[in-house]
Write a protein that holds these residues in place. Structure first.
Motif, mmCIF file in Angstrom:
data_model
loop_
_atom_site.group_PDB
_atom_site.id
_atom_site.type_symbol
_atom_site.label_atom_id
_atom_site.label_comp_id
_atom_site.label_asym_id
_atom_site.label_seq_id
_atom_site.Cartn_x
_atom_site.Cartn_y
_atom_site.Cartn_z
ATOM 1 N N PHE A 108 5.545 -22.063 -17.464
ATOM 2 C CA PHE A 108 6.751 -21.621 -16.763
ATOM 3 C C PHE A 108 7.147 -22.627 -15.685
ATOM 4 O O PHE A 108 8.325 -22.966 -15.532
ATOM 5 C CB PHE A 108 6.497 -20.240 -16.152
ATOM 6 C CG PHE A 108 7.717 -19.538 -15.652
ATOM 7 C CD1 PHE A 108 8.700 -19.113 -16.536
ATOM 8 C CD2 PHE A 108 7.880 -19.269 -14.308
ATOM 9 C CE1 PHE A 108 9.819 -18.440 -16.087
ATOM 10 C CE2 PHE A 108 8.991 -18.601 -13.845
ATOM 11 C CZ PHE A 108 9.971 -18.188 -14.736
ATOM 12 N N HIS A 153 10.676 -24.931 -15.718
ATOM 13 C CA HIS A 153 11.736 -24.564 -14.791
ATOM 14 C C HIS A 153 11.625 -25.188 -13.405
ATOM 15 O O HIS A 153 12.521 -24.989 -12.582
ATOM 16 C CB HIS A 153 11.800 -23.046 -14.661
ATOM 17 C CG HIS A 153 11.982 -22.355 -15.977
ATOM 18 N ND1 HIS A 153 13.161 -22.407 -16.686
ATOM 19 C CD2 HIS A 153 11.126 -21.614 -16.720
ATOM 20 C CE1 HIS A 153 13.021 -21.719 -17.806
ATOM 21 N NE2 HIS A 153 11.795 -21.231 -17.853
ATOM 22 N N ALA A 204 11.108 -21.926 -11.064
ATOM 23 C CA ALA A 204 9.991 -21.074 -11.481
ATOM 24 C C ALA A 204 9.461 -20.286 -10.294
ATOM 25 O O ALA A 204 9.136 -19.104 -10.428
ATOM 26 C CB ALA A 204 8.885 -21.922 -12.099
ATOM 27 N N SER A 225 9.789 -16.328 -10.263
ATOM 28 C CA SER A 225 8.496 -15.644 -10.373
ATOM 29 C C SER A 225 8.369 -14.519 -9.353
ATOM 30 O O SER A 225 7.610 -13.579 -9.556
ATOM 31 C CB SER A 225 7.348 -16.635 -10.214
ATOM 32 O OG SER A 225 7.285 -17.109 -8.886
ATOM 33 N N VAL A 244 2.128 -18.041 -10.272
ATOM 34 C CA VAL A 244 2.938 -19.254 -10.101
ATOM 35 C C VAL A 244 2.724 -19.940 -8.745
ATOM 36 O O VAL A 244 2.608 -21.165 -8.705
ATOM 37 C CB VAL A 244 4.431 -18.976 -10.389
ATOM 38 C CG1 VAL A 244 5.316 -20.119 -9.944
ATOM 39 C CG2 VAL A 244 4.627 -18.727 -11.880
#
Length: 163
Positions: free
Chosen positions: A102, A106, A110, A114, A124
Motif C-alpha cells: 500500500f 500510494h 497511503a 490508512s 502503515v
C-alpha cells in the motif's frame, strides 16, 4: 430519555475529563501497538453527542481528538526500527506485506488514507517509518488526516441532537 439527558449533562459538567478520554481514545486507536484492540470509531461517534452543547465544546473535542490521532501515528512512525518489526506478535508477515505494498503504490497518500482503514491504521505508520520516509512527508499526511478523521467521526454525533 430523562436518564440519557441527565447523563449527558453530568458528562458536560466534567468536560475536561471527557476531553482527556477522547484524546486517549484517538491516541490509542492511532498507535500501532494497541490499535487493533480499541474500538475507536464507535467511541468517537458516541463522544460526538457530548460535543453538541455548543460550537466551543465541539471545537475543543475535535482538537483533543486530533492531537491524540496525530500523536499516535507519530509515535508509531518513531518506532521505525526495521529489524524489530518482525518481533511484534500481531504484525504478521501478511499484514506487513500489505502495508508495504500500500505504501509503495500510494506514497504519502497511503499514510493519509490508512487513517480511515482500521487494518492499515495499525501497520502503515510503522512501515512508513521503517521504509525511511522523511519526517516532513509523513507529518504532512499525518496532520492533515489527523484533523479530518476525528471531524468526520465526531460531527454526526454533534449534529444529531440539534435536529
Amino acid at each position: 430519555m430523562d436518564l440519557i439527558i441527565s447523563l449527558m449533562e453530568y458528562a458536560q459538567s466534567r468536560y475536561s475529563l471527557v476531553l482527556l478520554m477522547v484524546f486517549l481514545l484517538t491516541f490509542t486507536k492511532s498507535c500501532a501497538v494497541i490499535s487493533l484492540l480499541i474500538p475507536g470509531t464507535s467511541g468517537l461517534l458516541l463522544f460526538g453527542t457530548l460535543a453538541s452543547a455548543s460550537v466551543g465544546h465541539f471545537l475543543l473535542m475535535w482538537m483533543s481528538a486530533s492531537l491524540g490521532a496525530i500523536g499516535g501515528f507519530w509515535l508509531s512512525w518513531l518506532t521505525r526500527y526495521r529489524h524489530h518489526l518482525h518481533r511484534i506478535r500481531w504484525l504478521n508477515a501478511e499484514r506487513l506485506a500489505r502495508g508495504q505494498l500500500f505504501l509503495r503504490r500510494h506514497g504519502a497518500w497511503a499514510v493519509f488514507f490508512s487513517r480511515f482503514l482500521s487494518p492499515l491504521r495499525a501497520t502503515v505508520p510503522l512501515v512508513t517509518g521503517a521504509s525511511g520516509t522523511s519526517l516532513w512527508q509523513f507529518q504532512l499526511a499525518n496532520v492533515s488526516s489527523g484533523l479530518l478523521w476525528p471531524l468526520v467521526l465526531l460531527a454526526p454525533g454533534a449534529l444529531s441532537l440539534n435536529f
